[in-house]
Enzyme design. Structure first.
Site, PDB file in Angstrom:
ATOM      1  N   ASN A  76      -1.175   3.415   3.460  1.00  0.00           N
ATOM      2  CA  ASN A  76      -1.218   3.806   2.057  1.00  0.00           C
ATOM      3  C   ASN A  76      -0.233   3.026   1.181  1.00  0.00           C
ATOM      4  O   ASN A  76       0.031   3.399   0.043  1.00  0.00           O
ATOM      5  CB  ASN A  76      -0.968   5.308   1.915  1.00  0.00           C
ATOM      6  CG  ASN A  76      -1.862   6.111   2.836  1.00  0.00           C
ATOM      7  OD1 ASN A  76      -1.406   6.616   3.854  1.00  0.00           O
ATOM      8  ND2 ASN A  76      -3.148   6.170   2.523  1.00  0.00           N
TER       9      ASN A  76
ATOM     10  N   LEU B  10      -4.881   2.114   0.949  1.00  0.00           N
ATOM     11  CA  LEU B  10      -4.602   1.162  -0.118  1.00  0.00           C
ATOM     12  C   LEU B  10      -4.592  -0.243   0.490  1.00  0.00           C
ATOM     13  O   LEU B  10      -4.949  -1.210  -0.164  1.00  0.00           O
ATOM     14  CB  LEU B  10      -3.258   1.484  -0.766  1.00  0.00           C
ATOM     15  CG  LEU B  10      -2.932   0.658  -2.002  1.00  0.00           C
ATOM     16  CD1 LEU B  10      -3.942   0.887  -3.091  1.00  0.00           C
ATOM     17  CD2 LEU B  10      -1.545   0.994  -2.515  1.00  0.00           C
TER      18      LEU B  10
ATOM     19  N   ILE C  28       2.180   2.258  -3.822  1.00  0.00           N
ATOM     20  CA  ILE C  28       1.926   3.423  -2.987  1.00  0.00           C
ATOM     21  C   ILE C  28       0.693   4.167  -3.480  1.00  0.00           C
ATOM     22  O   ILE C  28       0.531   4.382  -4.682  1.00  0.00           O
ATOM     23  CB  ILE C  28       3.133   4.393  -3.035  1.00  0.00           C
ATOM     24  CG1 ILE C  28       4.417   3.637  -2.700  1.00  0.00           C
ATOM     25  CG2 ILE C  28       2.925   5.554  -2.092  1.00  0.00           C
ATOM     26  CD1 ILE C  28       5.663   4.351  -3.120  1.00  0.00           C
ATOM     27  N   CYS C  29      -0.172   4.558  -2.551  1.00  0.00           N
ATOM     28  CA  CYS C  29      -1.322   5.386  -2.924  1.00  0.00           C
ATOM     29  C   CYS C  29      -0.992   6.829  -2.606  1.00  0.00           C
ATOM     30  O   CYS C  29      -0.992   7.231  -1.445  1.00  0.00           O
ATOM     31  CB  CYS C  29      -2.561   4.939  -2.160  1.00  0.00           C
ATOM     32  SG  CYS C  29      -3.978   5.967  -2.484  1.00  0.00           S
ATOM     33  N   LEU C  30      -0.688   7.605  -3.632  1.00  0.00           N
ATOM     34  CA  LEU C  30      -0.285   8.991  -3.429  1.00  0.00           C
ATOM     35  C   LEU C  30      -0.814   9.801  -4.610  1.00  0.00           C
ATOM     36  O   LEU C  30      -0.587   9.428  -5.760  1.00  0.00           O
ATOM     37  CB  LEU C  30       1.248   9.056  -3.340  1.00  0.00           C
ATOM     38  CG  LEU C  30       1.871  10.386  -2.958  1.00  0.00           C
ATOM     39  CD1 LEU C  30       1.453  10.786  -1.557  1.00  0.00           C
ATOM     40  CD2 LEU C  30       3.388  10.301  -3.020  1.00  0.00           C
TER      41      LEU C  30
END
Lengths: 161, 529
Positions: free
Chosen positions: A89, A131, A96-98
């Protein structure tokens, strides 16, 4: 522009009662810009080298940069890994993919809660919402090998100097 | 007001040949709108017209922004009365159920608490939203406190100061374009901020934007409604044609703004070709597959370094410019092996050579076939554009004609209808070629091609007359001829579309590509020319 009370209070609290395993220090010349360090959570490939006698020989420490945009807290802070990390991620630029950093952001969330979420993400990678597609692929095809790579990268890049 | 099922009959029917005079007489009100979504392309008889509707026509209705608002208000009022909840809550529930009133009422009767929770509504009794000043209040967002700090909370009780709340809402509406699902600012709280709370907090400009966005979700939530894709057009079109019927009908609709488009895929009018063929065709024209086809038909590769070579003359003794490899163009073998039989390859009749030639020939035929249809398609596309240019000039011509010949405005309108007919017919012709490309050869195709030829000849004839200078246009004989030709073109177009649509509805066409759905695909590629 004067710093909003919210940011001052959050900074004060971050410095006075730091979260274990997380530190966030604002730059002196720009109080919206923070140097962040997150310890790799235990039982994760980002933990570092575990040594039985002393528990740790060294610990994986990841550096991040955090910036509070003008309309913070209406918009989420901008956060990026500076330390290279092998994680499905996080892409190679450190983005960052959050969910809480994007559409699930709420102004009631804080720097502290966001950093905790990132630490939790290190403990629980989510290759189904990737990601970095190549990393996610290796994670799904051979998890053991991916974890080994993540550990290797931690050793290579996340060693405290 | 609740009259139903007469919207099906309220159609813009056979007079859509001239898009500019499309009827707005059935727009009188939105109240005669039926919310049952029945699949009904309505290819048969129409009740109020009382004669057979042409097969390619489908029923649709245009709604202007005010109509859309009214439909929503009516539904909200109805639910508000039946379920005894506030209008704001009714609106939120309806949006949650994608405006399916029946399902909402049914589910709500079964288990009100669950329905309310799922839709993001609290269960406490309704009270008017208001600003409050609470002693000892600290806003969690801005950390401000102090006496006199006004604060606000929806029913969940997550209280923030008015400034933050306002800021939060404007962020959601302006930056994120959100309206129907603005939740409480608190993390993890799913409660929806209702319209009345919002109206209390934000300025009129934002309020307007908010309601505009809400209106949008109404159209987007309903499968039977679609926005008109024309620039700056705010109307929505209702049409009952379902996605699964798209291999049987080409649901062409025309908006009040005169834009004609396909309800199935939102592209502009592509009769008679069904949506899926259109998609395939556009993809074929857009991607590089045909370039590759050309390359395989016209070039060979150097046997050594694989550079692509086009032979544009000369003998069979090839020397690759890149790697200096010498070979025979015919057999692709080493030139040195040719021995004394230079300049006449005696290995030409060998099996490998024959196969190579066959492969090349096949590739050429399919390329030529594609180019045949593409050239005609592209030609009509371009001509339609040119005709449009001519029309702008025609407007000047019409003014000039009025001056010179003393004709009245109404008397020169024939040029306008001629121009409209030209453009519509060319659009149709253009797509007949894409359609024909995918047709397998049989008797139906022969008939289709005859129809196509007739229409094409008529259109070209009209196009020629249309380009005459003003001095000749003033001739009453030519005027009559143009008028005749115009109506002839329109008639030919209807005949062609009628025929194709009827066969499409009956599933009689045989295509040389696979069409998902129930369309027959037998006969297949063996029928290529």
């Amino acid at each position: 522009m004067a710093l909003p009370k919210r940011i001052i209070k959050e900074t004060e609290r971050l410095l006075a009662e730091p979260v274990p395993g997380i530190s966030a220090v604002p730059h002196e010349d720009n109080l919206r810009y923070f140097d962040v360090e997150i310890h790799g959570p235990s039982q994760s490939p980002y933990e570092g080298e575990v040594h039985f006698a002393v528990r740790y020989r060294w610990r994986g420490i990841f550096k991040l940069e955090l910036f509070l945009p003008d309309d913070y807290p209406m918009t989420p802070p901008k956060i990026r890994f500076l330390t290279k990390i092998f994680h499905p991620n996080v892409d190679k630029l450190g983005r960052i993919c959050l969910d809480v950093l994007k559409n699930n952001w709420s102004p009631a969330l804080q720097i502290r809660t966001i950093l905790l979420s990132i630490q939790a993400l290190l403990g629980a990678p989510n290759p189904d919402d990737p990601l970095a597609p190549d990393v996610a692929k290796s994670w799904k095809e051979n998890e053991q090998a991916a974890i080994a790579t993540a550990r290797e990268w931690t050793q290579k890049h996340a060693v405290p100097n | 007001m609740d009259s139903d099922d007469d919207f099906m009959s309220a159609v813009s029917s056979e007079d859509d040949i001239l898009p500019d005079d499309s009827d707005n007489d059935d727009l009188s009100g939105a109240e005669d709108f039926d919310f049952d979504d029945e699949p009904d392309p309505d290819l048969g008889m129409s009740k109020d017209i009382g004669r057979k509707r042409v097969a390619y026509d489908i029923s649709f209705k245009v709604y202007q922004p005010a109509d859309i608002q009214k439909q929503q208000d009516d539904l909200i009022n109805e639910v508000n009365m039946i379920l005894d909840i506030s209008k704001e809550e009714a609106a939120i529930l309806l949006r949650h159920f994608r405006w399916n009133k029946e399902r909402l009422i049914e589910d709500y009767m079964d288990a009100p608490p669950q329905v309310l929770e799922a839709a993001g509504l609290a269960q406490e009794p309704t009270s008017l939203p208001r600003l409050e000043v609470k002693p000892g209040f600290v806003c969690d967002i801005c950390c401000e406190e102090g006496p006199g700090l006004a604060s606000f909370a929806i029913k969940c009780g997550h209280r923030y100061c008015v400034d933050c709340y306002r800021h939060y809402l404007s962020q959601k509406i302006k930056e994120e374009g959100e309206a129907a699902r603005i939740q409480c600012p608190s993390d993890g709280c799913d409660l929806i901020v209702d319209a009345r709370s919002l109206d209390l907090l934000v300025n009129p400009e934002l309020k307007e934007r908010y309601h505009e966005l809400l209106n949008r979700t109404y159209v987007e939530d309903k499968d039977t409604l679609k926005w008109c894709p024309a620039p700056d057009c705010q109307n929505a079109i209702e049409c009952g044609v379902k996605k699964k019927d798209l291999d049987k009908v080409v649901p062409t609709v025309s908006c009040l703004c005169a834009h004609r488009f396909c309800f199935g895929c939102i592209l502009s009018d592509h009769q008679p070709a069904p949506c899926e063929l259109v998609k395939k065709w556009l993809k074929k024209c857009a991607d590089d597959s045909e370039t590759a086809n050309w390359i395989s038909a016209n070039t060979k590769e150097c046997p050594k370094c694989n550079s692509t070579i086009e032979k544009n003359g000369g003998c069979n003794h090839m020397t690759c410019r890149k790697c200096k490899h010498e070979f025979c163009w015919m057999c692709m073998g080493l030139w040195s092996e040719h021995g004394t039989s230079w300049y006449s390859c005696n290995r030409f009749e060998e099996k490998s050579g024959t196969e190579a030639r066959d492969a090349q020939a096949k590739s050429r035929v399919s390329l030529e076939r594609y180019l045949h249809y593409y050239n005609r398609y592209a030609n009509h596309e371009q001509s339609a554009r040119l005709d449009k240019d001519i029309y702008t000039k025609t407007e000047k011509k019409m003014v000039q004609l009025q001056k010179e010949s003393g004709m009245s405005w109404i008397e020169v309108q024939y040029l306008n209808s001629a121009s409209q007919a030209l453009q519509t017919c060319r659009q149709t012709l253009m797509w007949t070629y894409a359609f024909a490309f995918y047709l397998a050869r049989n008797n139906l195709t022969e008939i289709f091609e005859d129809n196509q030829k007739d229409l094409e000849m008529a259109v070209e004839g009209l196009s020629e007359m249309f380009e005459k200078p003003v001095t000749e246009l003033a001739d009453p004989k030519l005027k009559v001829e143009i008028m005749d030709k115009t109506s002839y073109c329109n008639k030919r177009r209807i005949i062609l579309l009628d025929d194709t649509a009827q066969n499409l509805a009956d599933g009689r066409w045989t295509f040389n590509v696979e069409l998902t759905g129930s369309a027959p695909t037998s006969g297949g590629p063996s029928n290529r020319r």
